[in-house]
Design a protein around this motif. Structure first.
Motif, PDB file in Angstrom:
ATOM      1  N   LYS A 167       0.871  -1.179   0.000  1.00 13.30           N
ATOM      2  CA  LYS A 167       0.000   0.000   0.000  1.00 13.30           C
ATOM      3  C   LYS A 167       0.906   1.226   0.000  1.00 13.30           C
ATOM      4  O   LYS A 167       1.767   1.371   0.878  1.00 13.30           O
ATOM      5  CB  LYS A 167      -0.902   0.027   1.231  1.00 13.30           C
ATOM      6  N   VAL A 168       0.692   2.094  -0.972  1.00  9.86           N
ATOM      7  CA  VAL A 168       1.561   3.265  -1.136  1.00  9.86           C
ATOM      8  C   VAL A 168       0.688   4.505  -1.297  1.00  9.86           C
ATOM      9  O   VAL A 168      -0.273   4.499  -2.063  1.00  9.86           O
ATOM     10  CB  VAL A 168       2.458   3.125  -2.390  1.00  9.86           C
ATOM     11  N   THR A 169       1.043   5.547  -0.584  1.00  5.18           N
ATOM     12  CA  THR A 169       0.446   6.858  -0.807  1.00  5.18           C
ATOM     13  C   THR A 169       1.578   7.763  -1.244  1.00  5.18           C
ATOM     14  O   THR A 169       2.592   7.877  -0.541  1.00  5.18           O
ATOM     15  CB  THR A 169      -0.211   7.409   0.471  1.00  5.18           C
ATOM     16  N   VAL A 170       1.417   8.386  -2.405  1.00  9.87           N
ATOM     17  CA  VAL A 170       2.463   9.255  -2.943  1.00  9.87           C
ATOM     18  C   VAL A 170       1.911  10.668  -3.087  1.00  9.87           C
ATOM     19  O   VAL A 170       0.853  10.869  -3.681  1.00  9.87           O
ATOM     20  CB  VAL A 170       2.974   8.765  -4.314  1.00  9.87           C
ATOM     21  N   HIS A 171       2.640  11.619  -2.529  1.00  8.27           N
ATOM     22  CA  HIS A 171       2.325  13.034  -2.702  1.00  8.27           C
ATOM     23  C   HIS A 171       3.211  13.515  -3.845  1.00  8.27           C
ATOM     24  O   HIS A 171       4.413  13.708  -3.666  1.00  8.27           O
ATOM     25  CB  HIS A 171       2.588  13.809  -1.414  1.00  8.27           C
ATOM     26  N   ILE A 223      -1.651  10.327  -4.583  1.00  8.88           N
ATOM     27  CA  ILE A 223      -2.037   9.124  -5.319  1.00  8.88           C
ATOM     28  C   ILE A 223      -1.952   7.902  -4.396  1.00  8.88           C
ATOM     29  O   ILE A 223      -0.869   7.537  -3.946  1.00  8.88           O
ATOM     30  CB  ILE A 223      -1.108   8.905  -6.534  1.00  8.88           C
ATOM     31  N   PRO A 224      -3.098   7.275  -4.130  1.00  9.49           N
ATOM     32  CA  PRO A 224      -3.063   6.013  -3.370  1.00  9.49           C
ATOM     33  C   PRO A 224      -2.873   4.850  -4.351  1.00  9.49           C
ATOM     34  O   PRO A 224      -3.559   4.762  -5.369  1.00  9.49           O
ATOM     35  CB  PRO A 224      -4.451   5.964  -2.721  1.00  9.49           C
ATOM     36  N   LEU A 225      -1.921   3.991  -4.069  1.00  9.68           N
ATOM     37  CA  LEU A 225      -1.643   2.846  -4.939  1.00  9.68           C
ATOM     38  C   LEU A 225      -1.690   1.557  -4.131  1.00  9.68           C
ATOM     39  O   LEU A 225      -1.201   1.515  -3.000  1.00  9.68           O
ATOM     40  CB  LEU A 225      -0.250   2.972  -5.560  1.00  9.68           C
ATOM     41  N   ARG A 258       9.083   0.278 -11.015  1.00  3.03           N
ATOM     42  CA  ARG A 258       7.700   0.280 -11.498  1.00  3.03           C
ATOM     43  C   ARG A 258       6.919   1.453 -10.899  1.00  3.03           C
ATOM     44  O   ARG A 258       6.180   2.144 -11.602  1.00  3.03           O
ATOM     45  CB  ARG A 258       7.036  -1.061 -11.139  1.00  3.03           C
ATOM     46  N   ILE A 259       7.115   1.700  -9.610  1.00  7.02           N
ATOM     47  CA  ILE A 259       6.471   2.849  -8.974  1.00  7.02           C
ATOM     48  C   ILE A 259       6.988   4.149  -9.590  1.00  7.02           C
ATOM     49  O   ILE A 259       6.212   5.059  -9.894  1.00  7.02           O
ATOM     50  CB  ILE A 259       6.703   2.825  -7.441  1.00  7.02           C
ATOM     51  N   LEU A 260       8.297   4.245  -9.798  1.00  4.86           N
ATOM     52  CA  LEU A 260       8.881   5.433 -10.414  1.00  4.86           C
ATOM     53  C   LEU A 260       8.298   5.678 -11.807  1.00  4.86           C
ATOM     54  O   LEU A 260       7.914   6.808 -12.142  1.00  4.86           O
ATOM     55  CB  LEU A 260      10.401   5.294 -10.503  1.00  4.86           C
ATOM     56  N   ALA A 261       8.205   4.644 -12.623  1.00  4.43           N
ATOM     57  CA  ALA A 261       7.646   4.785 -13.971  1.00  4.43           C
ATOM     58  C   ALA A 261       6.200   5.274 -13.904  1.00  4.43           C
ATOM     59  O   ALA A 261       5.779   6.121 -14.703  1.00  4.43           O
ATOM     60  CB  ALA A 261       7.729   3.456 -14.724  1.00  4.43           C
ATOM     61  N   PHE A 262       5.458   4.769 -12.946  1.00  8.49           N
ATOM     62  CA  PHE A 262       4.075   5.223 -12.772  1.00  8.49           C
ATOM     63  C   PHE A 262       4.045   6.720 -12.444  1.00  8.49           C
ATOM     64  O   PHE A 262       3.286   7.476 -13.046  1.00  8.49           O
ATOM     65  CB  PHE A 262       3.393   4.419 -11.655  1.00  8.49           C
ATOM     66  N   ALA A 307       8.687  -0.527   1.820  1.00 11.80           N
ATOM     67  CA  ALA A 307       8.024  -1.064   3.007  1.00 11.80           C
ATOM     68  C   ALA A 307       6.634  -1.513   2.569  1.00 11.80           C
ATOM     69  O   ALA A 307       6.122  -1.051   1.546  1.00 11.80           O
ATOM     70  CB  ALA A 307       7.932  -0.007   4.099  1.00 11.80           C
ATOM     71  N   ARG A 308       6.005  -2.404   3.326  1.00 14.52           N
ATOM     72  CA  ARG A 308       4.676  -2.896   2.947  1.00 14.52           C
ATOM     73  C   ARG A 308       3.644  -1.773   2.903  1.00 14.52           C
ATOM     74  O   ARG A 308       2.724  -1.789   2.109  1.00 14.52           O
ATOM     75  CB  ARG A 308       4.213  -3.983   3.918  1.00 14.52           C
ATOM     76  N   THR A 309       3.814  -0.785   3.767  1.00 15.67           N
ATOM     77  CA  THR A 309       2.984   0.419   3.743  1.00 15.67           C
ATOM     78  C   THR A 309       3.944   1.590   3.626  1.00 15.67           C
ATOM     79  O   THR A 309       4.838   1.739   4.457  1.00 15.67           O
ATOM     80  CB  THR A 309       2.145   0.539   5.026  1.00 15.67           C
ATOM     81  N   MET A 310       3.766   2.406   2.588  1.00 15.25           N
ATOM     82  CA  MET A 310       4.688   3.517   2.349  1.00 15.25           C
ATOM     83  C   MET A 310       3.920   4.816   2.166  1.00 15.25           C
ATOM     84  O   MET A 310       2.866   4.826   1.544  1.00 15.25           O
ATOM     85  CB  MET A 310       5.514   3.277   1.075  1.00 15.25           C
TER      86      MET A 310
END
Length: 181
Positions: free
Chosen positions: A9-13, A25-27, A43-47, A146-149
């Motif tokens: 689970k990732v939340t990116v500002h 962006i919640p992923l 993969r996250i970076l490309a997104f 991490a599993r939650t980021m």
């Protein structure tokens, strides 16, 4: 018994000054058992580098029919086909023919060797762009996993700063092949 995917689970500002795109962006990302930490972070970076409405992760490693990430129009046409790694010319051809645009993000220490073998074979694709992520940056990104980021990502003048509350990684994707758009 088959190994199952690990869910992250990732939340990116995201603050993308290059494209004037600002979102939280919640992923939810499934990591295939054979996928490395480095690959997951690329993969996250490309997104993030391509974040747009309708951009989504696909089944990725689980299927040959889909890229890692794609953006589809409301009429289900593939607007952007995004791949990772040092893929062969056949896969590049597939992405370029099925998507209006194709982006490839290469990483790892063998990118220069792969690029020298493939660059002349793909030079005729007008909707392709190829980027290289240097090995040091991709290794450092793995340290954020991490599993939650909760991550902050700033993009400005082609440079990326990706970090959490403890460390930040500076990434400069190198454009190996420009798309004619």
């Amino acid at each position: 018994m088959a190994l199952k995917a690990t869910i992250y689970k990732v939340t990116v500002h995201l603050s993308d000054m290059d494209r004037n795109y600002y979102q939280t962006i919640p992923l939810t990302i499934a990591r295939h058992p054979s996928e490395t930490e480095q690959r997951l972070m690329v993969r996250i970076l490309a997104f993030l580098l391509n974040a747009e409405e309708n951009l989504q992760f696909t089944k990725g490693l689980s299927t040959d029919e889909e890229p890692e990430i794609w953006q589809k129009s409301y009429s289900d046409e593939i607007e952007h086909w995004i791949e990772l790694g040092q893929i062969d010319e056949k896969r590049i051809k597939k992405g370029c023919s099925q998507g209006k645009k194709m982006s490839l993000y290469c990483y790892g220490t063998t990118v220069p060797i792969w690029w020298s073998k493939v660059k002349n074979k793909i030079s005729h694709y007008k909707n392709l762009e190829v980027f290289a992520i240097d090995p040091q940056s991709s290794d450092q990104m793995s340290g954020l996993l991490a599993r939650t980021m909760e991550l902050q990502c700033s993009i400005d003048s082609g440079q990326v700063w990706l970090g959490n509350d403890q460390e930040t990684v500076h990434i400069v994707p190198e454009l190996l092949f420009p798309a004619n758009t």
